[in-house]
Design an enzyme around this catalytic site. Sequence first.
Site, PDB file in Angstrom:
ATOM      1  N   SER A 125       0.820  -1.206   0.000  1.00  0.00           N
ATOM      2  CA  SER A 125       0.000   0.000   0.000  1.00  0.00           C
ATOM      3  C   SER A 125       0.854   1.257   0.000  1.00  0.00           C
ATOM      4  O   SER A 125       1.963   1.272   0.549  1.00  0.00           O
ATOM      5  CB  SER A 125      -0.886  -0.010   1.251  1.00  0.00           C
ATOM      6  OG  SER A 125      -1.477   1.243   1.490  1.00  0.00           O
ATOM      7  N   TYR A 149      -2.336   0.388  10.075  1.00  0.00           N
ATOM      8  CA  TYR A 149      -2.464  -0.365   8.825  1.00  0.00           C
ATOM      9  C   TYR A 149      -1.197  -0.253   7.982  1.00  0.00           C
ATOM     10  O   TYR A 149      -0.652  -1.253   7.513  1.00  0.00           O
ATOM     11  CB  TYR A 149      -3.667   0.143   8.039  1.00  0.00           C
ATOM     12  CG  TYR A 149      -3.728  -0.374   6.623  1.00  0.00           C
ATOM     13  CD1 TYR A 149      -3.941  -1.720   6.362  1.00  0.00           C
ATOM     14  CD2 TYR A 149      -3.561   0.490   5.537  1.00  0.00           C
ATOM     15  CE1 TYR A 149      -3.990  -2.200   5.061  1.00  0.00           C
ATOM     16  CE2 TYR A 149      -3.617   0.024   4.235  1.00  0.00           C
ATOM     17  CZ  TYR A 149      -3.830  -1.319   4.006  1.00  0.00           C
ATOM     18  OH  TYR A 149      -3.866  -1.789   2.715  1.00  0.00           O
ATOM     19  N   LYS A 153       1.759  -3.187   6.784  1.00  0.00           N
ATOM     20  CA  LYS A 153       2.230  -3.427   5.417  1.00  0.00           C
ATOM     21  C   LYS A 153       3.744  -3.299   5.330  1.00  0.00           C
ATOM     22  O   LYS A 153       4.415  -4.100   4.666  1.00  0.00           O
ATOM     23  CB  LYS A 153       1.545  -2.445   4.453  1.00  0.00           C
ATOM     24  CG  LYS A 153       0.070  -2.713   4.223  1.00  0.00           C
ATOM     25  CD  LYS A 153      -0.162  -4.054   3.553  1.00  0.00           C
ATOM     26  CE  LYS A 153      -1.608  -4.269   3.180  1.00  0.00           C
ATOM     27  NZ  LYS A 153      -1.847  -5.598   2.561  1.00  0.00           N
TER      28      LYS A 153
END
Length: 339
Positions: A125, A149, A153
């Site tokens: 991402s 988040y 990643k």
Amino acid sequence: MRKVLVTGGTGYIGSHTAIQLANAGFEVVILDNLSNSSKGVVARIEELSKRQVDFIEGDIRDHELLRNIFSQHTFDSVIHFAGLKAVGESEEQPLRYFDNNVSGSIVLFDEMIKAGVYKLIFSSSATVYGDPGYVCYSENTPLAPINVYGRTKLMVEDILRDLKKSQPKWQIALLRYFNPVGAHESGRIGENPFGVPNNLMPFISQVAIGRRSKLMVYGNDYATPDGTGLRDYIHVEDLAAGHVAALKTLGDVNPFITLNLGTGKPYSVLEMISAFERASGIKIPYEIVGRRAGDLSEYYANADLAKEILGWQAKLGIDRMCADTWCWQKSNPEGYGID
């Protein structure tokens, strides 16, 4: 025929990629725990690709299940989509995100090694970049995620970099997405978030179909032309094509690649609303409210490296993104329903 395991393959990006993989001649096996997707997607993937797809319901954290899957199939590669992906939720439930996204990936990679499968496409991402102080992100932009988040990643990316150092036989692509939108042009598959959408486009389309009364626009005082945030939106079909291209490119010449997948052209929230109104013929009511914590005013991809290495670039523009989203939503007002 080459066989690929697609984790999270009934999800939004996974399902579109599964169709393109099948159309490209790959044999597809999907593993998904259906935590944010529907089993009925499998039948639609088969309908659109005209190929059989094996589906296994299960979790990537289940060592025994993965061991059985790898013993029953001879895979050439894995595309790893499975993961939780809501930024706000990740801040509220960090342990859940680290457990699923990081621990789950470790289990998957461990079982891949035991099975002798060393070719992997990882769904990363643009959140790994954080807020570098400028708006056009290349693959060399410093990695400093500002939310849980994004940190999950980056942790998985770091694990894969270390795996490649320790075991050079690995062939790995880290694909950093910007903002996927749109749907399959048939209207048969599309984005179907459970609960309140976290992303702009499904929220707009649910307002258009009458499931929600209005859209909340978070902030109109950014240093952008119309005051609303600018984002790099990429059609999910272009994104899926990037995965197929990466899978075909990975090899001895390109054994480890890190690429942005975006268009390089940002659009504002108000521009996306206007484009959707053109596509649907429906006025989208919205309310300007305060900024959300952690939102940036603008960012977009420099995707030149993907074009150089993969021969890939995004082809579908904002009008097609909105038209396909509306085709999906009006054909499936309640998403996949009971499929």
